[in-house]
Design an enzyme around this catalytic site. Sequence first.
Site, PDB file in Angstrom:
ATOM      1  N   HIS A  56       0.750  -1.047  -0.261  1.00  0.00           N
ATOM      2  CA  HIS A  56       0.043   0.022  -0.050  1.00  0.00           C
ATOM      3  C   HIS A  56       0.805   1.300  -0.107  1.00  0.00           C
ATOM      4  O   HIS A  56       1.282   1.855   1.147  1.00  0.00           O
ATOM      5  CB  HIS A  56      -0.815  -0.020   1.194  1.00  0.00           C
ATOM      6  CG  HIS A  56      -1.901   0.836   1.294  1.00  0.00           C
ATOM      7  ND1 HIS A  56      -3.558   0.590   1.789  1.00  0.00           N
ATOM      8  CD2 HIS A  56      -2.009   2.210   0.801  1.00  0.00           C
ATOM      9  CE1 HIS A  56      -4.223   1.672   1.485  1.00  0.00           C
ATOM     10  NE2 HIS A  56      -3.431   2.639   1.104  1.00  0.00           N
ATOM     11  N   HIS A 177     -10.740  -0.326   0.930  1.00  0.00           N
ATOM     12  CA  HIS A 177     -10.527   0.631   1.895  1.00  0.00           C
ATOM     13  C   HIS A 177     -11.877   0.707   2.630  1.00  0.00           C
ATOM     14  O   HIS A 177     -12.800   1.162   1.867  1.00  0.00           O
ATOM     15  CB  HIS A 177     -10.436   1.968   1.175  1.00  0.00           C
ATOM     16  CG  HIS A 177     -10.552   3.272   1.684  1.00  0.00           C
ATOM     17  ND1 HIS A 177      -9.193   4.062   2.066  1.00  0.00           N
ATOM     18  CD2 HIS A 177     -11.364   3.838   2.346  1.00  0.00           C
ATOM     19  CE1 HIS A 177      -9.700   5.220   2.679  1.00  0.00           C
ATOM     20  NE2 HIS A 177     -11.274   5.078   3.015  1.00  0.00           N
ATOM     21  N   ASP A 303       0.800   2.604   3.784  1.00  0.00           N
ATOM     22  CA  ASP A 303      -0.060   3.876   3.289  1.00  0.00           C
ATOM     23  C   ASP A 303       0.649   5.065   3.033  1.00  0.00           C
ATOM     24  O   ASP A 303       0.206   6.040   3.371  1.00  0.00           O
ATOM     25  CB  ASP A 303      -1.288   3.912   4.289  1.00  0.00           C
ATOM     26  CG  ASP A 303      -2.499   4.764   3.264  1.00  0.00           C
ATOM     27  OD1 ASP A 303      -2.225   4.949   2.364  1.00  0.00           O
ATOM     28  OD2 ASP A 303      -3.271   4.875   4.417  1.00  0.00           O
TER      29      ASP A 303
HETATM   30  O1  DOR Z   1      -4.857   8.988   4.657  1.00  0.00           O
HETATM   31  C1  DOR Z   1      -5.006   8.529   3.463  1.00  0.00           C
HETATM   32  N1  DOR Z   1      -4.241   8.792   2.275  1.00  0.00           N
HETATM   33  N2  DOR Z   1      -5.911   7.462   3.300  1.00  0.00           N
HETATM   34  C2  DOR Z   1      -6.128   7.042   1.898  1.00  0.00           C
HETATM   35  O2  DOR Z   1      -7.019   6.233   1.979  1.00  0.00           O
HETATM   36  C3  DOR Z   1      -5.718   7.971   0.884  1.00  0.00           C
HETATM   37  C4  DOR Z   1      -4.521   8.299   1.003  1.00  0.00           C
HETATM   38  C5  DOR Z   1      -4.137   9.239   0.123  1.00  0.00           C
HETATM   39  O3  DOR Z   1      -4.261   8.879  -1.267  1.00  0.00           O
HETATM   40  O4  DOR Z   1      -3.612  10.539   0.028  1.00  0.00           O
HETATM   41 ZN    ZN Z   2      -7.027   4.009   2.211  1.00  0.00          ZN
END
Ligand code: DOR
Ligand code: ZN
Length: 438
Positions: A56, A177, A303
Site C-alpha cells: 500500500h 478501503h 499507506d
Molecule cells: O490517508 C489517506 N491518504 N488514506 C487514503 O485512503 C488515501 C491516502 C491518499 O491517497 O492520500
Molecule cells: Zn485507504
Amino acid sequence: MGEVLIKGARPYGEEPVDVLIRDGVIAAIGAVEAAEDAEVIEASGQILLPGFVDLHTHLREPGREDTETIETGSAAAALGGYTAVFAMANTNPVADSVVVTDHVWRRGQEVGLVDVFPVGAVTVGLAGKQLAEMGTMAAGIGRVRMFSDDGHCVYDPLIMRRALEYANSLGVLIAQHAEEPRLTIGAVAHEGPNAARLGLAGWPRAAEESIVARDALLARDAGARVHICHASTEGTVELVKWAKAQGISITAEVTPHHLLLDDSRLETYDAVNKVNPPLREATDAAALRQALADGVIDCVATDHAPHAEQDKCCEFAAARPGMLGLETALSIIVQTMVQPGLLDWRGVARVMSERPAEIVGLDEHGRPIAVGEPGNLTLVDPEATWTVRGNELASIANNTPFEAMTFPARVTATLLRGRVTAREGKAVGDRRWDAGGP
Ligand code: DOR
Ligand code: ZN
C-alpha cells in the site's frame, strides 16, 4: 553482473554468516569464496532480512508529481528496505486502464530501485459505479494482481460482490478501503472524546467495521479472497478474527502509524496527524499490535501518502489525509513490536516481507534467505538510533508526524536482485546526492 559479499550478517537475527550474491541470486551462505572484485558489505552485528514488500503505497505519478514521483518514491522505498511496492490507483488519471498500469510498471523498472507493481482501480474513475477492465489490466505488461479503489470505498454491495466474483475468476486480489461513506460525511478525525472536545467532526469505528463485516460475508458467498486495507480499530480485529475462524479468505494489513500514534496527537490541530482512516484511541493501537503479533492481522503496509505543504499546512478540516511512511516503517515496527517482545526478527520478516508477498502471489519477493533464492535483501542495524527530519527524506513532500522523533534501528542496505539500491542512507543514483546532498 558482479558479486556482492555480505560479511558477518545475522539472517533473521540468528548466528552470523557470510552471504554471497552472484548474478542476482544467493550463491552461497557460510563458507564463502568471493571474486576479487566483489562488492563487500561489512555487516557485523546487523540483521539480514528478506527485502520488504509494501502492499500500500501512493506514488502520485501520474498527476501529482509535485509531491512524489515513481523515481523519488522508489528511492524512499529502497532506503526503507523495500524491494517491492504496490502503487495505489488513485492517481490522475486514475489507474483504471492498462495504459496507466503499464506506465507505472515500466517507469518503476526504468528507475530500477524497487519493483513497482501497479494496483488497478476496481471501478472506473474510482467512482464506485462501473467495474474497470480488470482483465485487461491483469493481462498487461504490468500484470496487475491487486485491485483497489483506495482513498474510496467500493461502497455499493452489488458492485463489490461482482468485483469479488470477477477477481476470483482472474486470480487477483481485491483490497478494500473499508469506509461506509454515509457514516463519514464531513468527518475529519476519530469519533470519540478527543474529537468532541476539539470540535472536530467524527469518523466512527462503525464506518470501517460495517464494511469489514459486509465484505467478509460477500467474500464467503463468492468463495473469493478479500484484503482489508489499513485496519484501524479493535472491532476490525475482532471481525477479521471471526471471519478467519469461519474459513473465510480474508487478510488484513495495518500501518505503522496506527500502531504507534493515537488521537491524543490531535491536540495541536496540526494536520500532519490527519489520515484516513483516522488515528484511533490507544486501546485500538494496543489491539492492533497484539493482532499483528498473533497473525490475525497479516502484515504491515505503509499507506505512504505524500501531500504538498499547502495541502497540509492549513486548517484541519481542509487538509488532505495521509502521511509519509516508507522510510520510517521498519523503525516503527522495531519500536512498537520488537522492543516490547511482540515480534522477533523472524516475525518482522513475516509481517514486512513474506506475508505481503504471499497475499498477492509474488514469487520473487518475500522468499527465504537460502541458496538459489533471488538476492532481494535488507540489512538492518538494530543498535542504530536516528532522528527523523522530513527534509532529509527522499520523498518530495517532507511533512511528517514523525518530525524530530528519535527511533531505534535503521536500514543500512537494500539489494534488489543482487544489486545494491540503497546503502548507508543513500539511494543509488539519487540525484539529490549526485548534486551534493539533499
Ligand atoms: O490517508 C489517506 N491518504 N488514506 C487514503 O485512503 C488515501 C491516502 C491518499 O491517497 O492520500
Ligand atoms: Zn485507504
